[in-house]
Design a protein around this motif. Structure first.
Motif, PDB file in Angstrom:
ATOM      1  N   GLU A 232       5.060 -23.062  13.232  1.00  0.00           N
ATOM      2  CA  GLU A 232       4.904 -22.368  14.517  1.00  0.00           C
ATOM      3  C   GLU A 232       5.063 -20.919  14.141  1.00  0.00           C
ATOM      4  O   GLU A 232       6.074 -20.147  14.589  1.00  0.00           O
ATOM      5  N   PRO A 233       4.023 -20.415  13.579  1.00  0.00           N
ATOM      6  CA  PRO A 233       4.175 -18.939  13.197  1.00  0.00           C
ATOM      7  C   PRO A 233       4.384 -17.991  14.047  1.00  0.00           C
ATOM      8  O   PRO A 233       5.200 -16.870  13.941  1.00  0.00           O
ATOM      9  N   ALA A 234       3.972 -18.095  15.464  1.00  0.00           N
ATOM     10  CA  ALA A 234       3.939 -17.303  16.479  1.00  0.00           C
ATOM     11  C   ALA A 234       5.591 -16.979  16.680  1.00  0.00           C
ATOM     12  O   ALA A 234       6.101 -15.988  17.364  1.00  0.00           O
ATOM     13  N   ALA A 235       6.345 -17.927  16.352  1.00  0.00           N
ATOM     14  CA  ALA A 235       7.643 -18.020  16.868  1.00  0.00           C
ATOM     15  C   ALA A 235       8.678 -17.390  15.532  1.00  0.00           C
ATOM     16  O   ALA A 235       9.803 -16.929  15.661  1.00  0.00           O
ATOM     17  N   ASN A 236       8.071 -16.898  14.445  1.00  0.00           N
ATOM     18  CA  ASN A 236       8.613 -16.296  13.290  1.00  0.00           C
ATOM     19  C   ASN A 236       8.500 -14.662  13.344  1.00  0.00           C
ATOM     20  O   ASN A 236       7.865 -14.212  14.075  1.00  0.00           O
ATOM     21  N   ASP A 237       8.974 -14.252  12.554  1.00  0.00           N
ATOM     22  CA  ASP A 237       9.027 -12.502  12.423  1.00  0.00           C
ATOM     23  C   ASP A 237       8.323 -11.777  11.362  1.00  0.00           C
ATOM     24  O   ASP A 237       8.211 -10.885  11.709  1.00  0.00           O
ATOM     25  N   ALA A 238       8.481 -12.363  10.189  1.00  0.00           N
ATOM     26  CA  ALA A 238       8.075 -11.744   8.947  1.00  0.00           C
ATOM     27  C   ALA A 238       6.926 -11.859   8.130  1.00  0.00           C
ATOM     28  O   ALA A 238       6.404 -13.157   8.324  1.00  0.00           O
ATOM     29  N   VAL A 239       6.126 -10.969   7.657  1.00  0.00           N
ATOM     30  CA  VAL A 239       5.070 -11.144   6.699  1.00  0.00           C
ATOM     31  C   VAL A 239       6.207 -11.635   5.205  1.00  0.00           C
ATOM     32  O   VAL A 239       6.920 -10.704   4.769  1.00  0.00           O
ATOM     33  N   VAL A 240       5.718 -12.610   4.773  1.00  0.00           N
ATOM     34  CA  VAL A 240       6.340 -13.146   3.611  1.00  0.00           C
ATOM     35  C   VAL A 240       5.462 -12.967   2.355  1.00  0.00           C
ATOM     36  O   VAL A 240       4.118 -13.435   2.364  1.00  0.00           O
ATOM     37  N   TYR A 241       5.943 -12.515   1.300  1.00  0.00           N
ATOM     38  CA  TYR A 241       5.379 -12.390  -0.144  1.00  0.00           C
ATOM     39  C   TYR A 241       5.989 -13.179  -1.103  1.00  0.00           C
ATOM     40  O   TYR A 241       7.218 -13.176  -1.090  1.00  0.00           O
ATOM     41  N   VAL A 242       5.403 -14.125  -1.710  1.00  0.00           N
ATOM     42  CA  VAL A 242       5.828 -15.052  -2.881  1.00  0.00           C
ATOM     43  C   VAL A 242       5.461 -14.819  -3.829  1.00  0.00           C
ATOM     44  O   VAL A 242       4.109 -14.930  -4.140  1.00  0.00           O
ATOM     45  N   GLY A 243       6.227 -14.735  -5.153  1.00  0.00           N
ATOM     46  CA  GLY A 243       5.536 -14.292  -6.283  1.00  0.00           C
ATOM     47  C   GLY A 243       6.477 -13.150  -7.143  1.00  0.00           C
ATOM     48  O   GLY A 243       7.381 -12.771  -6.829  1.00  0.00           O
ATOM     49  N   ARG A 244       5.844 -12.845  -8.324  1.00  0.00           N
ATOM     50  CA  ARG A 244       6.344 -11.861  -9.092  1.00  0.00           C
ATOM     51  C   ARG A 244       6.277 -10.632  -8.383  1.00  0.00           C
ATOM     52  O   ARG A 244       5.031 -10.250  -7.853  1.00  0.00           O
ATOM     53  N   LEU A 245       7.315  -9.846  -8.481  1.00  0.00           N
ATOM     54  CA  LEU A 245       7.378  -8.491  -7.882  1.00  0.00           C
ATOM     55  C   LEU A 245       6.756  -7.516  -8.858  1.00  0.00           C
ATOM     56  O   LEU A 245       7.332  -6.756  -9.383  1.00  0.00           O
ATOM     57  N   THR A 246       5.357  -7.202  -8.992  1.00  0.00           N
ATOM     58  CA  THR A 246       4.750  -6.448  -9.521  1.00  0.00           C
ATOM     59  C   THR A 246       3.627  -5.675  -8.762  1.00  0.00           C
ATOM     60  O   THR A 246       3.258  -5.913  -7.939  1.00  0.00           O
ATOM     61  N   PRO A 247       3.390  -4.335  -9.481  1.00  0.00           N
ATOM     62  CA  PRO A 247       2.322  -3.512  -8.844  1.00  0.00           C
ATOM     63  C   PRO A 247       0.817  -4.109  -8.520  1.00  0.00           C
ATOM     64  O   PRO A 247       0.219  -4.117  -7.708  1.00  0.00           O
ATOM     65  N   GLU A 248       0.564  -4.745 -10.001  1.00  0.00           N
ATOM     66  CA  GLU A 248      -0.726  -5.393  -9.975  1.00  0.00           C
ATOM     67  C   GLU A 248      -0.878  -6.748  -8.727  1.00  0.00           C
ATOM     68  O   GLU A 248      -1.889  -6.783  -8.383  1.00  0.00           O
ATOM     69  N   LYS A 249       0.268  -7.274  -8.443  1.00  0.00           N
ATOM     70  CA  LYS A 249       0.109  -8.370  -7.607  1.00  0.00           C
ATOM     71  C   LYS A 249       0.384  -7.847  -5.997  1.00  0.00           C
ATOM     72  O   LYS A 249       0.164  -8.640  -5.105  1.00  0.00           O
ATOM     73  N   GLY A 250       0.812  -6.595  -6.054  1.00  0.00           N
ATOM     74  CA  GLY A 250       0.576  -5.794  -4.766  1.00  0.00           C
ATOM     75  C   GLY A 250       1.975  -5.914  -3.840  1.00  0.00           C
ATOM     76  O   GLY A 250       1.932  -5.720  -2.747  1.00  0.00           O
ATOM     77  N   ALA A 251       3.015  -6.241  -4.553  1.00  0.00           N
ATOM     78  CA  ALA A 251       4.277  -6.363  -3.792  1.00  0.00           C
ATOM     79  C   ALA A 251       4.616  -5.068  -3.063  1.00  0.00           C
ATOM     80  O   ALA A 251       4.950  -4.925  -2.137  1.00  0.00           O
ATOM     81  N   ASP A 252       4.427  -4.147  -3.645  1.00  0.00           N
ATOM     82  CA  ASP A 252       4.475  -2.732  -2.926  1.00  0.00           C
ATOM     83  C   ASP A 252       3.712  -2.468  -1.843  1.00  0.00           C
ATOM     84  O   ASP A 252       3.975  -1.730  -0.679  1.00  0.00           O
ATOM     85  N   LEU A 253       2.445  -3.024  -1.706  1.00  0.00           N
ATOM     86  CA  LEU A 253       1.526  -2.760  -0.745  1.00  0.00           C
ATOM     87  C   LEU A 253       1.951  -3.434   0.419  1.00  0.00           C
ATOM     88  O   LEU A 253       2.007  -2.896   1.701  1.00  0.00           O
ATOM     89  N   VAL A 254       2.582  -4.589   0.459  1.00  0.00           N
ATOM     90  CA  VAL A 254       3.246  -5.362   1.540  1.00  0.00           C
ATOM     91  C   VAL A 254       4.447  -4.593   2.076  1.00  0.00           C
ATOM     92  O   VAL A 254       4.253  -4.413   3.424  1.00  0.00           O
ATOM     93  N   ALA A 255       5.335  -4.162   1.190  1.00  0.00           N
ATOM     94  CA  ALA A 255       6.339  -3.311   1.694  1.00  0.00           C
ATOM     95  C   ALA A 255       5.826  -2.082   2.607  1.00  0.00           C
ATOM     96  O   ALA A 255       6.413  -1.842   4.004  1.00  0.00           O
ATOM     97  N   GLU A 256       4.992  -1.385   2.292  1.00  0.00           N
ATOM     98  CA  GLU A 256       4.423  -0.123   2.808  1.00  0.00           C
ATOM     99  C   GLU A 256       3.764  -0.548   4.255  1.00  0.00           C
ATOM    100  O   GLU A 256       3.996   0.000   5.016  1.00  0.00           O
ATOM    101  N   ALA A 257       2.754  -1.373   3.998  1.00  0.00           N
ATOM    102  CA  ALA A 257       2.090  -1.865   5.192  1.00  0.00           C
ATOM    103  C   ALA A 257       2.841  -2.416   6.365  1.00  0.00           C
ATOM    104  O   ALA A 257       2.834  -2.100   7.446  1.00  0.00           O
ATOM    105  N   ALA A 258       3.856  -3.358   5.988  1.00  0.00           N
ATOM    106  CA  ALA A 258       4.877  -3.800   6.771  1.00  0.00           C
ATOM    107  C   ALA A 258       5.575  -2.804   7.577  1.00  0.00           C
ATOM    108  O   ALA A 258       5.782  -2.893   8.872  1.00  0.00           O
TER     109      ALA A 258
END
Length: 434
Positions: A232-258
């Motif tokens: 039930e995604p509408a009952a949840n609160d967060a955008v979730v990123y799963v994986g290695r925290l690197t620039p090429e995988k875009g972890a920083d993009l998620v943080a700033e966009a959120a």
């Protein structure tokens, strides 16, 4: 049918080994005899415990654990790996049922290009799954780390050799170029059958493999998840990123966009950006088991984001999210985006902060989020990427390659020693299938 699966680890240290282990299990459950050859010492996944599955460990060391000079030399050409693999295959050839096919999943951490002549010289089909772009690109990911963009120069061209594109240093680039040259030498004029895990990888590699004699095949990675009640995604609160925290995988993009969208971002994983993300106030959980990740997604994920800057072949997290009924926001450069229908099961956007923030903002609408989640669940389970489906696809490929080999070298087709039962349901197979 006796299939040899060759990988560097026997437990998931990344997507390649996870797929290798699950492929071995799927084939064993499908009725094949499977030998799993593990190159590097380490843990063993319980999935490899099956009556039709044997395991051989070559006892090699990860090149990253060796002194720099020795690791570099072994990465370019590991003669010990070739010798140990040849001995293991000789042992298998002496069995009542010798191998019918050899399937290599990864080779850059210990095996090196030295194992390719050993495999190609056995007189049976050889298959290589391309989990990355190492067959063409020296740094393996076809990405310019110096420019934070996909590479556009021809592999091993003058421009390629001059580019400071390695994520570590020019010295590392030199070693990787040496490995790529050794790879071309090892392959020579031999024909190779490669499996792509997404359409984007196939299209790109067909253009970039140059004079190599390669036949391309397309098989989805398996997803080991049982069908359950939709999340039930509408009952949840967060955008979730799963994986290695690197620039090429875009972890920083998620943080700033959120932050721009005013939505919490949750990171499951570790890597070079971890300290920065924590310092900026992001919630970072570190690595978790697959079962724990599934529970976190159901409890917290309003959507899962795969924002890769590089041309990632197929992050499994995307498929696992869709299977649970969670919307996915995927980069246009990610192979997994091929499974996301924009506006129906999530959003496919450019790996840029503004585009991601717009998608996250749209997900604040409960009705839209619920609609996307239902669409993701329904669409995924119409054609699920199960272990059984993966096993059937592999079995069909091996059988076709074996038939072609027999026709070329023996003037015959079919193999009377192969099991004449279907992979599911036990229905008889026509002899022409093999």
């Amino acid at each position: 049918m006796h299939v040899v699966i060759l990988a560097e680890f026997a437990a998931a240290s990344g997507g390649a080994e996870k797929v290798a282990v699950e492929s071995a299990r799927a084939l064993a459950e499908a009725g094949a005899e499977v030998t799993y050859i593990q190159a590097i010492r380490g843990p063993v996944d319980p999935l490899l415990d099956h009556p039709r599955l044997r395991r051989i460990e070559l006892g090699l060391s990860d090149v990253w654990s060796l002194p720099a000079w020795r690791g570099a030399a072994s990465g370019i050409w590991n003669g010990a790996a070739a010798a140990r693999l040849a001995t293991a295959l000789d042992t298998l050839d002496a069995l009542p049922r010798p191998p019918d096919c050899l399937h290599l999943h990864q080779w850059t951490r210990a095996l090196s290009p030295a194992v390719l002549p050993v495999l190609l010289g056995r007189g049976i089909p050889v298959v290589l799954t391309l989990h990355d772009y190492a067959l063409a690109c020296p740094n393996g990911v076809d990405y310019r780390f110096d420019r934070a963009e996909p590479c556009t120069v021809a592999p091993l061209s003058g421009a390629c050799l001059a580019a400071p594109c390695d994520p570590k240093s020019r010295l590392h680039k030199l070693v990787r170029v040496g490995r790529a040259a050794a790879l071309r030498l090892a392959l020579g004029q031999a024909a190779l059958d490669v499996v792509h895990v997404c359409d984007g990888s196939r299209a790109r590699m067909e253009r970039r493999l140059g004079a190599l004699r390669v036949r391309h095949h397309r098989i989805d990675n398996p997803v080991r998840i049982e069908r359950g009640i939709p999340a039930e995604p509408a009952a949840n609160d967060a955008v979730v990123y799963v994986g290695r925290l690197t620039p090429e995988k875009g972890a920083d993009l998620v943080a700033e966009a959120a932050r721009r969208a005013g939505m919490p971002a949750l990171f499951v994983g570790a890597g070079p950006l971890e300290a920065r993300l924590r310092a900026e106030g992001a919630e970072v959980l570190g690595w978790r088991s697959p079962e724990a990740v599934a529970a976190i997604l159901r409890r917290r994920a309003r959507a899962v984001c795969a924002p890769s800057r590089w041309l990632e072949t197929g992050p499994l997290t995307v498929y696992e999210a869709l299977a649970q009924g969670l919307p996915v926001v995927a980069s246009q450069r990610s192979g997994a985006a091929e499974k996301v229908v924009d506006g129906e099961t999530g959003f496919v956007v450019a790996p840029e902060v503004v585009a991601l923030a717009d998608a996250f903002q749209a997900l604040k609408d409960d009705a839209l989020t619920a609609h996307l989640g239902r669409g993701a669940y329904d669409r995924y389970w119409r054609a699920p990427l199960t272990l059984a489906a993966h096993g059937r696809a592999l079995f069909d490929l091996y059988a076709r390659l074996k038939d072609e080999y027999l026709m070329r070298h023996c003037g015959m087709t079919g193999d009377p020693t192969l099991p004449q039962t279907a992979l599911s349901g036990g229905a008889p197979l026509g002899r022409s299938h093999f």
